[in-house]
Design a protein around this motif. Structure first.
Motif, mmCIF file in Angstrom:
data_model
loop_
_atom_site.group_PDB
_atom_site.id
_atom_site.type_symbol
_atom_site.label_atom_id
_atom_site.label_comp_id
_atom_site.label_asym_id
_atom_site.label_seq_id
_atom_site.Cartn_x
_atom_site.Cartn_y
_atom_site.Cartn_z
ATOM 1 N N LYS A 152 -28.794 -3.018 -56.808
ATOM 2 C CA LYS A 152 -29.937 -2.973 -56.322
ATOM 3 C C LYS A 152 -30.351 -4.144 -55.277
ATOM 4 N N ILE A 153 -28.608 -4.052 -55.090
ATOM 5 C CA ILE A 153 -28.707 -5.151 -53.467
ATOM 6 C C ILE A 153 -28.239 -4.064 -52.209
ATOM 7 N N HIS A 154 -28.352 -3.652 -52.286
ATOM 8 C CA HIS A 154 -28.411 -2.000 -50.943
ATOM 9 C C HIS A 154 -29.644 -1.750 -51.425
ATOM 10 N N LEU A 155 -30.517 -1.256 -52.555
ATOM 11 C CA LEU A 155 -31.568 -0.477 -52.473
ATOM 12 C C LEU A 155 -32.435 -1.880 -51.841
ATOM 13 N N ALA A 156 -32.753 -3.167 -52.310
ATOM 14 C CA ALA A 156 -33.366 -3.765 -51.698
ATOM 15 C C ALA A 156 -33.418 -4.343 -49.957
ATOM 16 N N ALA A 157 -32.004 -4.482 -49.891
ATOM 17 C CA ALA A 157 -31.820 -4.651 -48.578
ATOM 18 C C ALA A 157 -32.728 -3.011 -47.824
ATOM 19 N N ALA A 158 -31.790 -1.828 -47.879
ATOM 20 C CA ALA A 158 -33.196 -1.072 -47.584
ATOM 21 C C ALA A 158 -34.288 -0.850 -47.549
ATOM 22 N N THR A 159 -34.713 -1.525 -48.194
ATOM 23 C CA THR A 159 -35.746 -1.641 -48.991
ATOM 24 C C THR A 159 -36.593 -2.605 -47.714
ATOM 25 N N TYR A 160 -35.829 -3.845 -47.423
ATOM 26 C CA TYR A 160 -36.585 -4.652 -46.290
ATOM 27 C C TYR A 160 -36.553 -4.397 -44.804
ATOM 28 N N VAL A 161 -35.309 -3.565 -44.364
ATOM 29 C CA VAL A 161 -34.932 -2.935 -43.034
ATOM 30 C C VAL A 161 -36.046 -2.166 -42.961
ATOM 31 N N MET A 162 -36.533 -1.690 -44.538
ATOM 32 C CA MET A 162 -37.636 0.045 -44.000
ATOM 33 C C MET A 162 -39.135 -1.466 -43.351
ATOM 34 N N GLU A 163 -39.345 -1.794 -44.142
ATOM 35 C CA GLU A 163 -40.562 -2.759 -44.718
ATOM 36 C C GLU A 163 -40.728 -3.300 -42.340
ATOM 37 N N ARG A 164 -39.911 -3.440 -42.447
ATOM 38 C CA ARG A 164 -39.555 -4.611 -41.507
ATOM 39 C C ARG A 164 -40.128 -2.885 -40.484
ATOM 40 N N TYR A 165 -39.732 -2.219 -40.064
ATOM 41 C CA TYR A 165 -39.408 -1.392 -39.475
ATOM 42 C C TYR A 165 -41.212 -0.896 -39.266
ATOM 43 N N LYS A 166 -41.405 -0.486 -40.571
ATOM 44 C CA LYS A 166 -42.633 -0.150 -40.861
ATOM 45 C C LYS A 166 -43.741 -1.129 -40.213
ATOM 46 N N GLN A 167 -43.822 -2.177 -40.440
ATOM 47 C CA GLN A 167 -44.737 -3.514 -39.731
ATOM 48 C C GLN A 167 -44.448 -3.093 -38.129
ATOM 49 N N ASP A 168 -42.798 -3.580 -38.040
ATOM 50 C CA ASP A 168 -42.835 -3.206 -36.609
ATOM 51 C C ASP A 168 -44.263 -1.891 -36.080
ATOM 52 N N LEU A 169 -43.973 -0.963 -36.481
ATOM 53 C CA LEU A 169 -44.724 0.315 -36.119
ATOM 54 C C LEU A 169 -46.157 0.088 -36.299
ATOM 55 N N GLU A 170 -46.263 -0.469 -37.262
ATOM 56 C CA GLU A 170 -48.177 -0.183 -37.307
ATOM 57 C C GLU A 170 -49.016 -0.961 -36.117
ATOM 58 N N SER A 171 -47.501 -2.194 -35.498
ATOM 59 C CA SER A 171 -48.475 -2.983 -35.026
ATOM 60 C C SER A 171 -48.132 -3.028 -33.756
ATOM 61 N N ARG A 172 -47.315 -1.991 -33.364
ATOM 62 C CA ARG A 172 -47.099 -1.179 -31.870
ATOM 63 C C ARG A 172 -48.474 -0.119 -31.498
ATOM 64 N N GLU A 173 -48.269 -0.543 -30.185
ATOM 65 C CA GLU A 173 -49.654 0.169 -29.516
ATOM 66 C C GLU A 173 -48.981 1.483 -28.755
ATOM 67 N N PHE A 174 -49.915 2.684 -28.895
ATOM 68 C CA PHE A 174 -49.160 3.975 -28.159
ATOM 69 C C PHE A 174 -50.752 4.357 -27.599
ATOM 70 N N GLY A 175 -50.001 4.876 -25.999
ATOM 71 C CA GLY A 175 -51.111 5.478 -25.454
ATOM 72 C C GLY A 175 -51.542 7.076 -25.696
ATOM 73 N N GLU A 176 -52.741 7.329 -24.908
ATOM 74 C CA GLU A 176 -53.274 8.522 -24.916
ATOM 75 C C GLU A 176 -52.183 9.716 -25.598
ATOM 76 N N ASN A 177 -51.179 9.530 -24.905
ATOM 77 C CA ASN A 177 -50.156 10.764 -24.875
ATOM 78 C C ASN A 177 -48.874 10.715 -25.716
ATOM 79 N N GLU A 178 -49.068 9.237 -25.810
ATOM 80 C CA GLU A 178 -47.650 9.029 -27.253
ATOM 81 C C GLU A 178 -48.712 9.851 -28.599
ATOM 82 N N GLU A 179 -49.123 10.265 -28.764
ATOM 83 C CA GLU A 179 -49.926 10.707 -30.331
ATOM 84 C C GLU A 179 -49.392 11.010 -30.738
#
Length: 267
Positions: free
Chosen positions: A69-96
């Motif tokens: 459970k600890i390893h799964l919760a840690a995996a979820t934590y790291v994945m969710e942080r990455y997801k938030q960073d990706l959603e807030s990241r701005e991509f240019g027109e050539n980076e779609e």
């Protein structure tokens, strides 16, 4: 630099122990490597999350559910942080194209972690049922409830099955923790102890069902990944089958108590 070298040393040691067929030592080194990477912030988020979730499979197989459970919760934590960073990241027109590729990789990682959570709950439920049936078998000389595909001693249910050894959720080696992050309290609230009755089994079943359905929804769909979809459906079916056993135990207990009440009333 020395700490990072230490992290890589544990990683390579894990490979060595795996080749030597010493899975316990390999898992310990894997955990130490993951923990060091997390502490030093030297890791690729989705790769780290995938490795942590994969390591949970070892602990699940050895019924060390707290560590899993600890390893799964840690995996979820790291994945969710990455997801938030990706959603807030701005991509240019050539980076779609790059954005779509990153989102697809994220969806697969998220689905794999959800599926691992589902496996965790399934194996925990099955191990709980197996332990109860083994206990019943060892007490075959004692009067038991009959009928159905499984039975259980009423005395065990009424007394909380004190005769069955249930591991304490707090009994876990410190080496399984990730002290550098604060994990989701809702995920950590999912039981790591084998269940003893219908209510406890239901509290494990419900999040497990949600995790499996999430994996089917976000990535392992019927049309795009039919084999994985079918395997998840089989796991869901098995979870329902195990839950039915616990429901039968509850139903038999209610019938017995009702019968006893009627006998007392008649007297």
């Amino acid at each position: 630099a020395l700490d990072l070298l230490n992290a890589y040393t544990y990683y390579y040691l894990a490979q060595v122990y795996q080749k030597l067929e010493e899975p316990k030592k390999s898992a310990q080194c894997c955990h130490k490597s993951l923990s060091k990477q997390l502490e030093l912030k030297e890791y690729q988020a989705l790769e780290w999350a995938t490795n942590s979730a994969t390591l949970s499979h070892h602990y699940i197989a050895h019924e060390n559910f707290r560590a899993a459970k600890i390893h799964l919760a840690a995996a979820t934590y790291v994945m969710e942080r990455y997801k938030q960073d990706l959603e807030s990241r701005e991509f240019g027109e050539n980076e779609e194209g790059e954005k779509e590729e990153l989102l697809e990789t994220l969806k697969k990682c998220e689905a794999d972690i959800a599926r691992s959570w589902g496996k965790y709950t399934l194996v925990l439920l099955q191990a709980s049922l197996d332990e109860i049936l083994d206990q019943e078998s060892s007490n075959s000389g004692v009067s038991m409830l009959q009928g159905g595909t499984a039975s259980m001693r009423v005395e065990d249910i009424e007394q909380g099955e004190d005769t069955i050894t249930v591991p304490n959720e707090n009994e876990v080696a410190e080496s399984h923790d990730f002290p550098s992050i604060e994990m989701d309290s809702d995920l950590m609230a999912i039981s790591a102890n084998k269940c003893k009755n219908f209510e406890e089994s239901r509290s494990i079943f419900l999040p497990g069902k949600r995790f499996f359905n999430k994996a089917k929804t976000i990535y392992y769909t019927l049309h795009e990944h039919c084999t994985d979809y079918a395997e998840i459906q089989q796991d869901l079916s098995q979870m329902h089958k195990v839950l039915i056993h616990f429901e039968e135990f509850l139903f038999k207990l209610i019938l017995r108590r009702s019968r006893l009440s009627n006998e007392e009333y008649a007297e």
